[in-house]
Write a protein that holds these residues in place. Structure first.
Motif, PDB file in Angstrom:
ATOM      1  N   VAL A 164      39.619  26.499  38.917  1.00 52.67           N
ATOM      2  CA  VAL A 164      40.321  27.589  38.221  1.00 52.67           C
ATOM      3  C   VAL A 164      39.783  28.939  38.667  1.00 52.67           C
ATOM      4  O   VAL A 164      40.549  29.877  38.936  1.00 52.67           O
ATOM      5  N   TRP A 165      38.459  29.076  38.746  1.00 56.40           N
ATOM      6  CA  TRP A 165      37.869  30.351  39.181  1.00 56.40           C
ATOM      7  C   TRP A 165      38.346  30.712  40.584  1.00 56.40           C
ATOM      8  O   TRP A 165      38.665  31.877  40.862  1.00 56.40           O
ATOM      9  N   ILE A 166      38.405  29.728  41.463  1.00 53.20           N
ATOM     10  CA  ILE A 166      38.866  29.989  42.828  1.00 53.20           C
ATOM     11  C   ILE A 166      40.319  30.446  42.820  1.00 53.20           C
ATOM     12  O   ILE A 166      40.692  31.393  43.547  1.00 53.20           O
ATOM     13  N   MET A 167      41.150  29.827  41.992  1.00 59.22           N
ATOM     14  CA  MET A 167      42.561  30.208  41.934  1.00 59.22           C
ATOM     15  C   MET A 167      42.726  31.647  41.441  1.00 59.22           C
ATOM     16  O   MET A 167      43.569  32.397  41.942  1.00 59.22           O
ATOM     17  N   VAL A 168      41.920  32.037  40.460  1.00 61.21           N
ATOM     18  CA  VAL A 168      42.015  33.406  39.948  1.00 61.21           C
ATOM     19  C   VAL A 168      41.612  34.411  41.021  1.00 61.21           C
ATOM     20  O   VAL A 168      42.269  35.454  41.205  1.00 61.21           O
ATOM     21  N   VAL A 169      40.554  34.119  41.751  1.00 65.57           N
ATOM     22  CA  VAL A 169      40.125  35.029  42.822  1.00 65.57           C
ATOM     23  C   VAL A 169      41.172  35.082  43.930  1.00 65.57           C
ATOM     24  O   VAL A 169      41.461  36.160  44.474  1.00 65.57           O
ATOM     25  N   LEU A 170      41.770  33.950  44.266  1.00 67.67           N
ATOM     26  CA  LEU A 170      42.852  33.949  45.260  1.00 67.67           C
ATOM     27  C   LEU A 170      44.020  34.800  44.785  1.00 67.67           C
ATOM     28  O   LEU A 170      44.624  35.548  45.583  1.00 67.67           O
ATOM     29  N   ALA A 171      44.350  34.719  43.492  1.00 72.57           N
ATOM     30  CA  ALA A 171      45.437  35.537  42.953  1.00 72.57           C
ATOM     31  C   ALA A 171      45.104  37.018  43.070  1.00 72.57           C
ATOM     32  O   ALA A 171      45.965  37.846  43.387  1.00 72.57           O
ATOM     33  N   LYS A 172      43.841  37.355  42.822  1.00 74.67           N
ATOM     34  CA  LYS A 172      43.423  38.757  42.940  1.00 74.67           C
ATOM     35  C   LYS A 172      43.636  39.296  44.347  1.00 74.67           C
ATOM     36  O   LYS A 172      44.132  40.407  44.542  1.00 74.67           O
TER      37      LYS A 172
ATOM     38  N   LEU B 254      25.258  36.260  37.215  1.00 72.51           N
ATOM     39  CA  LEU B 254      25.789  37.315  38.079  1.00 72.51           C
ATOM     40  C   LEU B 254      26.962  36.812  38.921  1.00 72.51           C
ATOM     41  O   LEU B 254      27.948  37.537  39.124  1.00 72.51           O
ATOM     42  N   LEU B 255      26.877  35.568  39.393  1.00 72.93           N
ATOM     43  CA  LEU B 255      27.992  35.005  40.161  1.00 72.93           C
ATOM     44  C   LEU B 255      29.224  34.839  39.272  1.00 72.93           C
ATOM     45  O   LEU B 255      30.350  35.113  39.698  1.00 72.93           O
ATOM     46  N   ALA B 256      29.018  34.382  38.041  1.00 75.33           N
ATOM     47  CA  ALA B 256      30.141  34.278  37.111  1.00 75.33           C
ATOM     48  C   ALA B 256      30.727  35.652  36.814  1.00 75.33           C
ATOM     49  O   ALA B 256      31.948  35.805  36.674  1.00 75.33           O
ATOM     50  N   ALA B 257      29.864  36.675  36.738  1.00 75.34           N
ATOM     51  CA  ALA B 257      30.344  38.033  36.507  1.00 75.34           C
ATOM     52  C   ALA B 257      31.205  38.519  37.671  1.00 75.34           C
ATOM     53  O   ALA B 257      32.152  39.294  37.481  1.00 75.34           O
ATOM     54  N   CYS B 258      30.877  38.068  38.891  1.00 74.51           N
ATOM     55  CA  CYS B 258      31.708  38.419  40.054  1.00 74.51           C
ATOM     56  C   CYS B 258      33.118  37.881  39.866  1.00 74.51           C
ATOM     57  O   CYS B 258      34.106  38.579  40.147  1.00 74.51           O
ATOM     58  N   VAL B 259      33.233  36.651  39.399  1.00 71.63           N
ATOM     59  CA  VAL B 259      34.556  36.074  39.131  1.00 71.63           C
ATOM     60  C   VAL B 259      35.223  36.818  37.976  1.00 71.63           C
ATOM     61  O   VAL B 259      36.436  37.060  37.990  1.00 71.63           O
ATOM     62  N   ALA B 260      34.426  37.194  36.970  1.00 72.14           N
ATOM     63  CA  ALA B 260      34.974  37.893  35.807  1.00 72.14           C
ATOM     64  C   ALA B 260      35.635  39.212  36.196  1.00 72.14           C
ATOM     65  O   ALA B 260      36.565  39.666  35.528  1.00 72.14           O
ATOM     66  N   LEU B 261      35.168  39.845  37.277  1.00 77.19           N
ATOM     67  CA  LEU B 261      35.806  41.077  37.743  1.00 77.19           C
ATOM     68  C   LEU B 261      37.245  40.824  38.162  1.00 77.19           C
ATOM     69  O   LEU B 261      38.131  41.654  37.924  1.00 77.19           O
ATOM     70  N   ALA B 262      37.499  39.673  38.795  1.00 75.16           N
ATOM     71  CA  ALA B 262      38.877  39.322  39.159  1.00 75.16           C
ATOM     72  C   ALA B 262      39.707  39.089  37.907  1.00 75.16           C
ATOM     73  O   ALA B 262      40.868  39.522  37.818  1.00 75.16           O
ATOM     74  N   TYR B 263      39.125  38.399  36.925  1.00 82.14           N
ATOM     75  CA  TYR B 263      39.812  38.202  35.647  1.00 82.14           C
ATOM     76  C   TYR B 263      40.172  39.551  35.026  1.00 82.14           C
ATOM     77  O   TYR B 263      41.288  39.767  34.549  1.00 82.14           O
ATOM     78  N   ALA B 264      39.197  40.446  34.992  1.00 80.07           N
ATOM     79  CA  ALA B 264      39.417  41.742  34.353  1.00 80.07           C
ATOM     80  C   ALA B 264      40.521  42.524  35.046  1.00 80.07           C
ATOM     81  O   ALA B 264      41.369  43.147  34.403  1.00 80.07           O
ATOM     82  N   GLU B 265      40.516  42.496  36.372  1.00 77.49           N
ATOM     83  CA  GLU B 265      41.526  43.223  37.137  1.00 77.49           C
ATOM     84  C   GLU B 265      42.927  42.717  36.825  1.00 77.49           C
ATOM     85  O   GLU B 265      43.865  43.492  36.629  1.00 77.49           O
ATOM     86  N   LEU B 266      43.083  41.396  36.747  1.00 81.81           N
ATOM     87  CA  LEU B 266      44.405  40.814  36.498  1.00 81.81           C
ATOM     88  C   LEU B 266      44.802  40.930  35.033  1.00 81.81           C
ATOM     89  O   LEU B 266      45.987  41.027  34.714  1.00 81.81           O
ATOM     90  N   THR B 267      43.812  40.925  34.139  1.00 83.78           N
ATOM     91  CA  THR B 267      44.118  41.063  32.718  1.00 83.78           C
ATOM     92  C   THR B 267      44.679  42.434  32.402  1.00 83.78           C
ATOM     93  O   THR B 267      45.522  42.579  31.509  1.00 83.78           O
TER      94      THR B 267
END
Length: 479
Positions: free
Chosen positions: A370-378, A51-64
């Motif tokens: 990397v996960w932190i950087m993606v969330v920061l970008a979001k 579930l925590l990884a899925a939280c990060v995946a939401l940021a990935y999805a938004e930027l993708t």
């Protein structure tokens, strides 16, 4: 700037993502984790980690949805956070992916050696206390060159192989789950914790390892440029990858604690494999071993493809030599990046499992960063490009921050001595320092392109969307 050939449909993309996440060792090392955390600690901790990884995946999805280009995280961080952040992100990704690839070179032969004694014959040398034998090294090098050949002519060949392997893994996994629950008993699983252990503590202690089990889901975003799909479907594939992989893990692990008392499984040598054999299902025991083999092959293949795409993205931005971004004119494949990937993989892979595990253990830190950087970008997107933020199809507010906190916890627990996933002193701390130092040197000598030129190369047709008032890229408006 030439683009990668778009050949991946939704199913191949999901297969590359999910099968790329599911590794091999979990299905036979779960006995040790059952003993340490209880079946409940491992399974419920893994569920929370998912579930925590899925939280990060939401940021990935938004930027993708905004930037569906090769290199995923490299593109997001360069576009939104800037050149230094992008290099750090890409270098951490390469470190994590190459560590796993090098590990697989000898892990493949060692896994076969569990049931093929010939793999343990003819030792060549010993590093870190473990001998590397000729059959193990030959098998690993042959497999690496095979994956290289599969991708030389285009990602579609490797993707077709991945779909077949993924389908086989799913069928075997479903057989384990159905038989395990039908033939077993809830009394074998309950109570899911040792009587003298604290259930909450055991569960929370496996959350961080559980997050590392989900490492690799970002390769869906990395392969976005290879996908012949609208950005929104690629974004959904990122999220589905996490959820499907986590569900597969938990159900198969639960089946092994259902078919036999989990306390007995905890005392077995090969976890799920031995559990089904002891329960009277030897064929399914071999099926569990097949999942271990398939998991290694699919992870190897997925990460091999993804690494080459990260290299391409970094080269496009001037963070690595420009020649690594060159694509074959006819096939649209990144052949120079593929050569780079196979050379680095074999250059480290010959060291053997016991030495390469030093590199592998640092991977949690790399991926956490990397996960932190993606969330920061979001979260930085609305400030840098407010007009793009308004176009976002996924409004996820605070949820990705929860995943980023989990990623930060992975880093802290890896660096802090005595946590159970701490780096080994001094070898792994030294490797981490050398990798960061080498990255700093490469960044210092890399050719800094004008930002507009780098963005054009990274984003292609999506570069125009950075200008307020510009229409969305034509591919982004597909239904």
């Amino acid at each position: 700037m030439a683009e990668l050939k778009k050949t991946l449909g939704f199913l191949p993309l999901i297969a590359l993502g999910v099968a790329g996440v599911i590794g091999s060792s979990w299905i036979y090392t779960n006995s040790a984790f059952f003993e340490q955390y209880g079946a409940g600690g491992m399974i419920f901790g893994l569920a929370i980690g998912t579930l925590l990884a899925a939280c990060v995946a939401l940021a990935y999805a938004e930027l993708t949805t905004l930037f569906p280009r090769a290199g995923g995280e490299v593109v997001y961080s360069f576009t939104i956070l800037g050149r230094p952040a992008s290099f750090l992100t890409g270098w951490m990704l390469i470190g994590a992916y190459v560590s796993s690839l090098a590990f697989y070179v000898t892990a493949f032969g060692l896994l076969l050696g569990k049931f093929m004694p010939v793999m343990e014959e003819h030792p060549l040398y010993s590093i870190n206390g473990e001998a590397v034998t000729a059959p193990v090294l030959i098998a690993g090098v042959a497999l690496t060159l095979l994956l290289f050949a599969l991708n030389w002519w285009g990602v579609e060949v490797g993707a077709q192989v991945q779909v077949v392997l993924f389908a086989a893994m799913v069928v075997i996994g479903l057989a384990l789950v159905v038989v395990g629950f039908a033939a077993g008993s809830p009394g074998n699983f309950w109570p899911p914790y040792a009587a003298d252990h604290n259930a909450l503590t055991d569960t929370l202690r496996f959350v961080v390892p559980g997050m590392t089990y989900m490492a690799g889901f970002g390769l869906v975003a990395v392969l976005a440029e290879d996908a012949d799909l609208p950005p929104r479907r690629i974004a959904r594939a990122v999220i589905w990858t996490v959820l499907l992989a986590g569900t597969f893990y938990c159900l198969v692990l639960l089946s092994s604690a259902w078919v036999m008392p989990w306390e007995e499984v905890a005392g077995m040598k090969l976890g799920t494999i031995d559990a089904f054999k002891a329960a009277g299902f030897p064929v399914l025991g071999w099926g569990a071993f097949a999942i271990a083999i398939l998991g290694l092959l699919t992870s190897f293949l997925g990460l091999f493809i993804a690494t080459s795409r990260v290299v391409v993205a970094m080269a496009r931005a001037g963070l690595l030599p420009a020649g690594l971004a060159r694509l074959d004119a006819r096939r649209g494949t990144p052949r120079n990046a593929l050569v780079f990937t196979v050379v680095v993989t074999l250059a480290l892979g010959w060291l053997g499992k016991a030495a390469v595990v030093w590199f592998l253990d640092t991977g949690g830190i790399y991926l956490g960063a990397v996960w932190i950087m993606v969330v920061l970008a979001k979260y930085a997107l609305p400030r840098r490009y407010p007009h793009l933020a308004a176009r976002r199809r996924l409004q996820t507010s605070w949820i990705p921050a929860v995943g980023a906190l989990g990623a930060a916890l992975v880093i802290v627990m890896a660096l802090w001595p005595g946590t159970g996933i701490s780096l080994v002193w001094p070898a792994e701390y030294l490797i981490l320092g050398v990798w960061l130092g080498l990255g700093a040197i490469l960044y210092a000598v890399s050719r800094s392109l004008p930002r507009e030129e780098a963005l054009d190369a990274l984003l292609g047709e999506y570069a125009d969307t950075l200008v307020e008032g510009a229409p969305e890229a034509s591919r982004g408006t597909r239904p």
